[in-house]
Scaffold this motif. Structure first.
Motif, short mmCIF file in Angstrom:
data_model
loop_
_atom_site.label_atom_id
_atom_site.label_comp_id
_atom_site.label_asym_id
_atom_site.label_seq_id
_atom_site.Cartn_x
_atom_site.Cartn_y
_atom_site.Cartn_z
N PRO A 175 -29.01 -59.97 -12.30
CA PRO A 175 -27.91 -59.12 -13.04
C PRO A 175 -27.23 -58.35 -11.74
CG PRO A 175 -29.92 -58.01 -13.53
CD PRO A 175 -30.41 -59.55 -12.74
N LYS A 176 -25.78 -58.37 -12.19
CA LYS A 176 -25.14 -57.56 -11.17
C LYS A 176 -25.06 -56.12 -11.51
CE LYS A 176 -22.52 -61.44 -9.70
NZ LYS A 176 -21.41 -61.76 -8.69
N ILE A 177 -25.57 -55.19 -10.57
CA ILE A 177 -25.49 -53.95 -10.97
C ILE A 177 -24.56 -53.21 -10.35
CG2 ILE A 177 -27.07 -51.68 -10.56
CD1 ILE A 177 -29.26 -53.50 -10.47
N ILE A 178 -23.40 -52.54 -11.33
CA ILE A 178 -22.31 -51.82 -10.74
C ILE A 178 -22.51 -50.44 -10.95
CG2 ILE A 178 -19.90 -51.34 -11.24
CD1 ILE A 178 -19.84 -54.04 -12.70
N GLN A 179 -22.83 -49.60 -10.02
CA GLN A 179 -23.15 -48.33 -9.83
C GLN A 179 -21.76 -47.40 -10.31
OE1 GLN A 179 -25.13 -47.32 -6.40
NE2 GLN A 179 -26.25 -45.86 -7.78
#
Length: 105
Positions: free
Chosen positions: A96-100
């Motif tokens: 999954p792409k984690i966007i902080q």
């Protein structure tokens, strides 16, 4: 008559025609001036000779005469114009792409 014609002109042209408060465009249709090519008379042919069409079918490649189709084969031209196809496909990532982002408070 000449004075009234000069007064009716706006910038060298007749004023715009208005119908119902809107301007109406009135352009004269273009005249086609397509003239057929003039054929030379017999006297001109005798004096100057006939016009001959030049053939440009032969091309000189490396000092040898070739036809256009021999010098530029269709397969070579088609290969030059085609877009290259990728050899392998990139696999899809399962992570999954984690966007902080900052937390809401």
């Amino acid at each position: 008559m000449g004075d009234t014609d000069a007064q009716d002109l706006k910038g060298g042209h007749a004023p715009a025609l208005k119908v119902g408060g809107m301007r109406v465009v009135q352009k004269a249709p273009r005249e086609d001036k397509s003239e057929s090519p003039v054929k030379p008379t017999d006297e001109e042919i005798e004096e100057f000779g006939e016009d001959k069409k030049e053939k440009n079918a032969d091309i000189v490649v490396s000092g040898a005469k070739m036809g256009v189709e021999e010098a530029f084969p269709k397969a070579a031209i088609q290969a030059f114009h085609e877009k290259p196809v990728p050899t392998h496909q990139m696999g899809a990532s399962n992570k999954p792409k984690i966007i902080q982002q900052p937390c809401k408070k």
